[in-house]
Scaffold this active site. Structure first.
Site, PDB file in Angstrom:
ATOM      1  CG  LEU A  17      -1.901  -0.938   1.313  1.00 58.79           C
ATOM      2  CD1 LEU A  17      -2.813  -1.107   2.737  1.00 58.79           C
ATOM      3  CD2 LEU A  17      -3.068  -0.930   0.091  1.00 58.79           C
ATOM      4  CB  SER A  18       4.501   1.908   0.309  1.00 56.53           C
ATOM      5  OG  SER A  18       4.474   1.268   1.682  1.00 56.53           O
ATOM      6  CB  THR A  63       8.558  -5.063   2.199  1.00 52.65           C
ATOM      7  OG1 THR A  63       7.676  -5.702   3.079  1.00 52.65           O
ATOM      8  CG2 THR A  63       8.446  -5.273   0.703  1.00 52.65           C
ATOM      9  CE  LYS A  67      10.566  -4.505   7.061  1.00 56.22           C
ATOM     10  NZ  LYS A  67       9.468  -4.531   7.632  1.00 56.22           N
ATOM     11  CG  ASN A  88      11.535   0.748   7.596  1.00 50.59           C
ATOM     12  OD1 ASN A  88      12.192   1.366   7.950  1.00 50.59           O
ATOM     13  ND2 ASN A  88      10.236   0.783   7.759  1.00 50.59           N
ATOM     14  CB  ALA A 130      11.778 -12.538  19.457  1.00 45.08           C
ATOM     15  N   GLY A 131      10.800 -11.450  15.726  1.00 47.83           N
ATOM     16  CA  GLY A 131      11.592 -11.201  14.455  1.00 47.83           C
ATOM     17  C   GLY A 131      11.753  -9.648  14.433  1.00 47.83           C
ATOM     18  CE1 TYR A 224      -0.020  -3.707   6.829  1.00 39.17           C
ATOM     19  CE2 TYR A 224      -1.576  -3.699   5.264  1.00 39.17           C
ATOM     20  CZ  TYR A 224      -0.075  -3.842   5.523  1.00 39.17           C
ATOM     21  OH  TYR A 224       0.828  -3.871   4.545  1.00 39.17           O
TER      22      TYR A 224
END
Ligand code: NAP
Length: 282
Positions: A17-18, A63, A67, A88, A130-131, A224
């Protein structure tokens, strides 16, 4: 003058969506720039990163799955990139000089404090996962003096190493790695964050027992799409406040925008509107 080019680098990247969010901001501020997506296979990554200046590319968001991989191409890394081991946002300063930033943590924190009015200072938080995203969030919570952070990841080494890092860098915050999901103290937590991909698919399980959710919790699911995961739905039924990850996406993008355009303020409401329209079409 040809427009300056920006974009999101990933594989896949087309779903992002960026572009909608940043192009709306460029239009609103009459900036001569375009934001696109760069869907690159792993074999093409190096060539692409070496061709940025030639292609008139001034900035990137990064993304999955790049990353971490992009770090070896960066000439400068922000403290957040050094803490998380992931970037990012890239600023192309010069042909041979790429700056790496990580705006996920600040994006989360801005949404948490500005929109949700939640101040993490002296609070107890539980993070599932914990990523990369969990590390960025844990860093922000610890920096803002959260009292306790419980951590759980199926990968025990990742869990332990994140807890050790927080305890070493932020002595005022106590990070506790749980050996099992039952070892988390959700009953006494103020904030519960899902930073795992569990919940994206319809048949995904609820990671924690529904009995542990309570009305004193703010439940923050980084997912989301779908906008309401099982965790959010059951959390609401238990009287908890809830949020999905769209606000984090908005504010991490706004921070990237302001890193690229240091003399401009990101038009938050325009970017939010573009995201809401984009997410309605998913
Ligand atoms: P990541 O680096 O792969 O981290 C996810 C972590 O969750 C991994 O350590 C994974 O372990 C662990 N995990 C998977 N299943 C689990 C389970 N059942 N119980 C406990 N831990 C489990 O991914 P990420 O980049 O941090 O992203 C995490 C989620 O946040 C994704 O859904 C992503 O889309 C979302 N996200 C949202 C935003 C936003 O702006 N809203 C920004 C960034 C990320 P293994 O590696 O062993 O599987």
């Amino acid at each position: 003058m040809p427009p300056k080019i920006y974009g999101v680098l990933g594989f896949p990247a087309r779903h992002s969506l960026s572009p909608a969010m940043h192009n709306a901001a460029f239009r609103a501020l009459k900036i001569n720039a375009e934001y696109t997506f760069f869907e690159k296979k792993p074999k093409d990554l190096e060539g692409f990163l070496h061709s940025l200046s030639k292609e008139n590319i001034y900035g990137l968001n990064v993304t999955i799955p790049y990353k971490e991989k992009v770090l070896e191409y960066l000439q400068w890394k922000s403290p957040e990139v050094r803490f998380t081991g992931a970037a990012n946002t890239i600023i192309v300063k010069d042909k041979n000089y790429l700056e790496g930033w990580n705006t996920d943590g600040i994006g989360f924190h801005r949404h948490l404090t500005k929109d949700l009015k939640f101040n993490p200072s002296n609070k107890t938080a539980t993070i599932l996962g914990a990523g990369g995203a969990a590390k960025a969030i844990a860093n922000q919570l610890a920096r803002r003096e959260a009292k306790i952070i419980y951590l759980y990841d199926i990968d025990k080494d990742k869990n332990l190493s994140l807890a050790e890092k927080i305890n070493k860098e932020f002595p005022k915050c106590h990070a506790i790695p749980a050996n099992s999901i039952e070892g988390l103290d959700i009953e006494n937590s103020d904030l519960l964050i899902n930073a795992t991909p569990v919940g994206m698919k319809e048949n995904d399980p609820l990671l924690i027992s529904a009995d542990k959710l309570h009305s004193g919790l703010l439940i923050y699911d980084l997912i989301y799409n779908p906008p309401e995961t099982k965790l959010i739905k059951i959390g609401k039924e238990k009287g908890a406040r809830t949020s999905n990850g769209l606000g984090m996406l908005l504010y991490q993008g706004a921070r990237s925008f302001e890193l690229w355009w240091t003399d401009k303020k990101a038009p938050i409401e325009i970017m939010r509107q573009a995201l809401n329209q984009g997410v309605a079409k998913l």
